[in-house]
Design an enzyme around this catalytic site. Structure first.
Site, short mmCIF file in Angstrom:
data_model
loop_
_atom_site.label_atom_id
_atom_site.label_comp_id
_atom_site.label_asym_id
_atom_site.label_seq_id
_atom_site.Cartn_x
_atom_site.Cartn_y
_atom_site.Cartn_z
N CYS A 222 40.13 -26.71 -71.13
CA CYS A 222 41.63 -26.13 -70.92
C CYS A 222 41.47 -25.58 -69.25
O CYS A 222 40.30 -25.35 -68.38
CB CYS A 222 40.26 -24.52 -71.63
SG CYS A 222 41.34 -22.77 -71.16
N CYS B 92 37.27 -20.14 -76.48
CA CYS B 92 38.32 -21.32 -76.97
C CYS B 92 37.33 -22.47 -76.49
O CYS B 92 36.55 -22.64 -75.57
CB CYS B 92 39.13 -20.91 -75.66
SG CYS B 92 39.69 -22.67 -74.91
N LYS C 36 22.56 14.59 -60.29
CA LYS C 36 23.70 13.68 -60.38
C LYS C 36 25.48 14.50 -60.62
O LYS C 36 25.03 14.82 -61.62
CB LYS C 36 23.22 12.49 -60.34
CG LYS C 36 21.73 12.14 -59.99
CD LYS C 36 22.23 11.58 -58.58
CE LYS C 36 23.03 10.20 -58.53
NZ LYS C 36 22.05 9.08 -58.51
N CYS D 257 44.63 -19.70 -77.50
CA CYS D 257 43.78 -19.07 -75.92
C CYS D 257 45.18 -19.20 -75.20
O CYS D 257 45.75 -19.99 -74.70
CB CYS D 257 43.26 -20.68 -75.17
SG CYS D 257 42.64 -20.69 -73.94
N ASP E 17 26.48 9.50 -49.70
CA ASP E 17 26.36 8.40 -51.18
C ASP E 17 26.89 7.21 -49.49
O ASP E 17 27.56 6.56 -49.73
CB ASP E 17 27.79 8.41 -52.04
CG ASP E 17 27.45 7.17 -52.54
OD1 ASP E 17 26.55 6.14 -52.81
OD2 ASP E 17 28.09 6.63 -53.52
N GLU F 237 22.49 21.06 -51.18
CA GLU F 237 23.39 20.35 -49.25
C GLU F 237 24.74 18.91 -50.68
O GLU F 237 23.91 18.70 -51.32
CB GLU F 237 22.11 19.40 -49.15
CG GLU F 237 21.73 19.61 -47.87
CD GLU F 237 20.51 19.85 -47.32
OE1 GLU F 237 21.00 18.39 -46.84
OE2 GLU F 237 19.71 19.58 -46.73
N LYS G 273 25.37 15.13 -51.62
CA LYS G 273 24.59 14.32 -51.45
C LYS G 273 25.20 12.89 -50.95
O LYS G 273 25.99 13.21 -51.77
CB LYS G 273 23.71 13.31 -52.49
CG LYS G 273 22.55 12.71 -53.10
CD LYS G 273 21.60 12.50 -54.28
CE LYS G 273 21.41 11.27 -53.93
NZ LYS G 273 21.40 10.22 -53.84
N ASP H 75 23.72 4.97 -61.92
CA ASP H 75 22.24 5.75 -61.17
C ASP H 75 21.52 6.15 -62.79
O ASP H 75 20.11 5.78 -62.91
CB ASP H 75 22.18 6.50 -60.44
CG ASP H 75 21.83 6.28 -59.23
OD1 ASP H 75 22.69 5.07 -58.93
OD2 ASP H 75 22.33 6.84 -57.87
N CYS I 284 45.39 -22.28 -72.30
CA CYS I 284 45.65 -24.10 -72.94
C CYS I 284 46.19 -23.85 -74.28
O CYS I 284 46.77 -24.84 -74.58
CB CYS I 284 44.86 -24.46 -72.91
SG CYS I 284 42.88 -23.78 -74.75
N ASP J 181 17.98 5.09 -64.48
CA ASP J 181 17.05 6.27 -64.38
C ASP J 181 16.81 6.23 -65.59
O ASP J 181 15.45 6.95 -65.89
CB ASP J 181 17.69 7.92 -64.18
CG ASP J 181 17.84 8.11 -62.32
OD1 ASP J 181 16.80 7.28 -61.84
OD2 ASP J 181 18.64 9.12 -61.64
N TYR K 246 19.48 14.90 -41.42
CA TYR K 246 19.12 15.87 -43.09
C TYR K 246 18.00 15.94 -43.15
O TYR K 246 17.35 17.02 -43.81
CB TYR K 246 19.46 15.75 -43.92
CG TYR K 246 19.86 14.90 -45.10
CD1 TYR K 246 18.49 13.92 -45.38
CD2 TYR K 246 20.23 13.62 -45.08
CE1 TYR K 246 18.24 12.68 -45.18
CE2 TYR K 246 21.00 12.25 -45.49
CZ TYR K 246 18.86 11.68 -45.65
OH TYR K 246 19.30 10.29 -46.04
S1 IVH Z 1 16.34 14.28 -48.36
C1 IVH Z 1 12.66 11.83 -49.67
N1 IVH Z 1 19.09 14.86 -48.18
O1 IVH Z 1 19.81 10.53 -51.42
C2 IVH Z 1 14.14 11.82 -49.31
N2 IVH Z 1 18.83 13.10 -48.74
O2 IVH Z 1 18.75 9.20 -53.81
C3 IVH Z 1 14.79 12.73 -48.18
N3 IVH Z 1 20.98 11.68 -49.17
O3 IVH Z 1 16.75 8.32 -49.71
C4 IVH Z 1 15.84 13.04 -48.08
N4 IVH Z 1 22.10 13.54 -48.88
O4 IVH Z 1 19.21 8.16 -48.36
C5 IVH Z 1 18.53 14.07 -48.10
N5 IVH Z 1 21.94 15.18 -47.95
C6 IVH Z 1 20.54 15.17 -48.16
C7 IVH Z 1 20.34 13.81 -48.34
C8 IVH Z 1 19.80 12.51 -49.11
C9 IVH Z 1 21.63 11.56 -49.14
C10 IVH Z 1 19.99 9.85 -49.76
C11 IVH Z 1 18.28 9.45 -48.91
C12 IVH Z 1 17.41 9.47 -50.26
C13 IVH Z 1 18.30 9.22 -51.39
C14 IVH Z 1 17.66 9.14 -53.17
#
Ligand code: IVH
Length: 690
Positions: free
Chosen positions: A447, A442, A330, A424, A132, A128, A130, A47, A427, A51, A242
């Site tokens: 080979c 090689c 992140k 190699c 994955d 919160e 995030k 990511d 071979c 970015d 969420y």
């Molecule tokens: S709020 C505007 N809360 O992260 C999007 N998203 O990288 C509102 N995600 O698309 C989402 N944990 O799939 C929110 N606690 C959390 C999250 C969360 C994972 C994901 C979600 C979003 C992506 C963005």
């Protein structure tokens, strides 16, 4: 790296080349990574790297407003829904979240929020995890789940209700206590797989002889798209809710209360959430999670920081891609310590020899790692690693793990220096390092390592597309000496294949049928299959447009080859060298003798004095947009190209024609604005039929 690139390794003008070229390059790369991430669930970069590309593009576009475009990935949210599936338009778009990577960036976010709200004093935030996983949305109407869908491109998603109903925590109906609160409630959340479940599913897959899954998120994404929900049910998916999408219910005034409200209603909400009184408290809390996250039973890739006061959200508003009232923080790439047991060298299809770190298996960010790439000899030297070293390895997102550094203080003296082989490993022939190149090769065409990789390439989807001829089978065929070069494939018999381990008569018959079917693949697939250096799938298409037959291509002088868009001296020379090699010429001759037909639907003769001259597409630049009901975009492109047209990805003054399918978006608007001729699918089909 995708073999689809025009050149390999991928070029990309250096940052100091003209801005327009850099912008075009960045847009292409970002689009490609969007596809890899959203459509194919196999990202190649972290990511953070993504970015960085996006940020560079944003800055260039800001400094050069005349180069901005409504088609730019800076304006759109990535990913596209699969065309065949039933789709739904999200009444409230599913946006992304802007990323931050440091406490300083979090503080900047806080500054922006205060400025927009014109507020002194501390702003309370909810932090919160995030998760994955995969974002989904659940629409409840009159108390029951009307549909569940993926995010898709943020505006339109794919309906996957049956699969979502197998997810632990997805409610089929709303609890009685919400009855009368309103008629519509759209709840959003993240579907994920716990690490332990992922490991177990992977063990099962490996035992069944299948390829293991790369990571829990890819497995979750793949599971949600299965056609058979009973298989999805076995994947142990779970959800954390969420957010809310479209609703007519009155919600609590703060986000913290909203989450409690969801939870009280019976939705599964992550318990790891915390109200912080100020951004300073958020930053302290984030530092704690940097280390604590590894003890969680599922993967997270950061934190999400949201302004607690929901009533302030409208004033903060949205950017084109994300809300201004939240930001993601992140985590740095996860690292682990392990031992470097050995450095092995692998031979690729072009003969390039790559050092690979063999590691003591260690669990890291959702999977067990036992290998990491070391790229080339220079990289090994730069890292200064010795065989036997304790090393730090790192895995950012889902990309290939890499060795970061040795821990020199833990050396015992028993470590030994890696010496790049002079010969190699497959071979034994002498390796060659050309001046000015980092790669070591090689050069023995025979080979076994190269042979294996070349045959796997020859059979791959964009090449001769021989289904069922995967790595395992290729290894067996080459080890048994049944196949030494691609031409040998066409003289294999059912008996020979059936005698291989794990093969029966039925699978052998299938394989031979697939090999036979590949005899009618078009010329551009064959040109790519040859594996000429610098000639990827896109370049092969251009070759087929210029040359009617393989023979024409083979005898084309370098000057003529250089007339092809994107073919410079080096590429032309690679082609000439390839065909100058008697061994290659012999293989090609045997392939032709095996009955390859090599039809060329793409050929577009120079000038227009041909059968395609009267075609409505001859010499025209055409842009396809929206979804065509009757064919895929690739099929439409092949048809247009076969009729002498050129298909381009974006609308400009040079565009002659735009073919607009369902839900055509900004390209259609732009075509209208520029007065470019627009045609719908029905008219397009009529013209094709003519
Ligand atoms: S709020 C505007 N809360 O992260 C999007 N998203 O990288 C509102 N995600 O698309 C989402 N944990 O799939 C929110 N606690 C959390 C999250 C969360 C994972 C994901 C979600 C979003 C992506 C963005």
């Amino acid at each position: 790296m995708s073999p689809d690139d025009l050149f390999d390794p991928p070029p990309g003008p250096p940052a100091d080349e003209p801005v327009a070229a850099r912008i075009a390059y960045l847009r292409r790369e970002i689009e490609r990574h969007n596809r890899l991430y959203y459509d194919e669930a196999r990202p190649e970069i972290s990511d953070r790297e993504y970015d960085a590309l996006m940020e560079e593009l944003r800055q260039l576009e800001e400094r050069h407003p005349h180069l901005r475009s409504p088609d730019s990935p800076t304006v759109r949210v990535g990913g596209r829904p699969a065309p065949e599936a039933q789709q739904v338009v999200h009444r409230v778009p599913m946006l992304s979240i802007a990323n931050t990577y440091s406490p300083a960036e979090l503080a900047e976010f806080d500054q922006r929020v205060r400025k927009l709200l014109n507020k002194g004093g501390d702003i309370p935030y909810v932090v919160e995890l995030k998760i994955d996983g995969v974002a989904v949305t659940l629409m409840y109407e009159d108390g029951v789940l009307a549909y569940g869908a993926t995010r898709g491109d943020g505006t339109r998603g794919e309906v996957i209700t049956a699969n979502l109903l197998t997810v632990d925590g997805v409610l089929k109906r709303l609890p009685g206590k919400l009855a009368g609160a309103g008629r519509r409630l759209e709840v959003r959340g993240e579907v994920y797989i716990e690490t332990a479940d992922f490991e177990m599913l992977n063990r099962e897959a490996t035992q069944a002889g299948e390829e293991p899954y790369a990571n829990p998120r890819n497995l979750a994404a793949g599971s949600l798209k299965l056609l058979d929900a009973s298989i999805t049910a076995r994947r142990r998916l779970r959800i954390f809710h969420y957010a809310v999408g479209d609703t007519d219910m009155t919600l609590p005034p703060t986000h913290m209360e909203f989450l409690a409200w969801l939870e009280a209603a019976g939705f599964r909400v992550n318990p790891e959430r915390r109200l912080c009184r100020s951004i300073e408290e958020v930053i302290e809390h984030a530092a704690v999670w940097e280390t604590r996250r590894s003890s969680l039973p599922y993967n997270t890739d950061g934190l999400v920081v949201k302004v607690n006061d929901r009533t302030a959200w409208p004033a903060l508003g949205l950017t084109a891609k994300s809300p201004r009232w939240m930001v993601a923080y992140k985590f740095s790439a996860e690292q682990a310590e392990t031992r470097l047991l050995d450095i092995k060298c692998q031979v690729g299809r072009t003969g390039v020899v790559t050092p690979v770190a063999v590691l003591e298996p260690v669990f890291l960010a959702g999977s067990t790692i036992s290998r990491a790439t070391l790229h080339n000899e220079d990289e090994v030297r730069r890292l200064g690693v010795l065989i036997g070293d304790r090393v730090i390895i790192e895995k950012g997102g889902d990309i290939i793990p890499k060795v970061v550094r040795p821990i020199e203080s833990l050396r015992t003296g028993a470590e030994r220096r890696f010496k790049f082989p002079s010969h190699c490993p497959e071979c034994g022939s002498r390796l060659v390092r050309s001046a000015g190149e980092v790669a070591v090769r090689c050069e023995n065409m025979a080979c076994p390592g190269q042979v294996r990789e070349r045959i796997a390439h020859f059979a791959s989807r964009q090449a001769m597309d021989i289904e069922g001829l995967g790595d395992v089978l290729v290894t067996q065929l080459t080890e048994k000496g049944l196949v030494r070069d691609p031409a040998d494939l066409y003289s294999l018999t059912v008996e020979q294949v059936a005698n291989l381990e794990r093969m029966g008569t039925k699978s052998a018959e299938n394989l031979i049928a697939q090999i036979n079917a590949s005899r009618s693949r078009p010329l551009h697939h064959f040109v790519y299959a040859l594996g000429i250096r610098q000639v990827g799938a896109a370049a092969a298409r251009l070759v087929a447009q210029r040359y009617a037959t393989l023979e024409d291509f083979m005898k084309a002088p370098a000057e003529d080859l250089m007339q092809i868009e994107g073919f410079g001296e080096t590429t032309a020379q690679c082609v000439r060298d390839f065909f100058a090699n008697p061994h290659n010429r012999e293989i090609v001759a045997r392939l032709l003798a095996a009955g390859l037909e090599l039809p060329n639907p793409l050929h577009r003769p120079a000038g227009a004095a041909t059968g395609t001259a009267e075609s409505p597409f001859a010499g025209k630049t055409v842009v396809l947009t929206g979804t065509l009901a009757s064919m895929t975009r690739d099929a439409a492109r092949e048809k247009i190209e076969a009729l002498g047209g050129k298909v381009s990805g974006s609308v400009s003054k040079k565009t002659d024609l735009v073919i607009a399918g369902e839900e055509a978006g900004s390209k259609l608007d732009k075509a209208r604005a520029l007065g470019v001729r627009v045609m719908d699918e029905a008219e397009f089909l009529r013209l094709l039929g003519r």
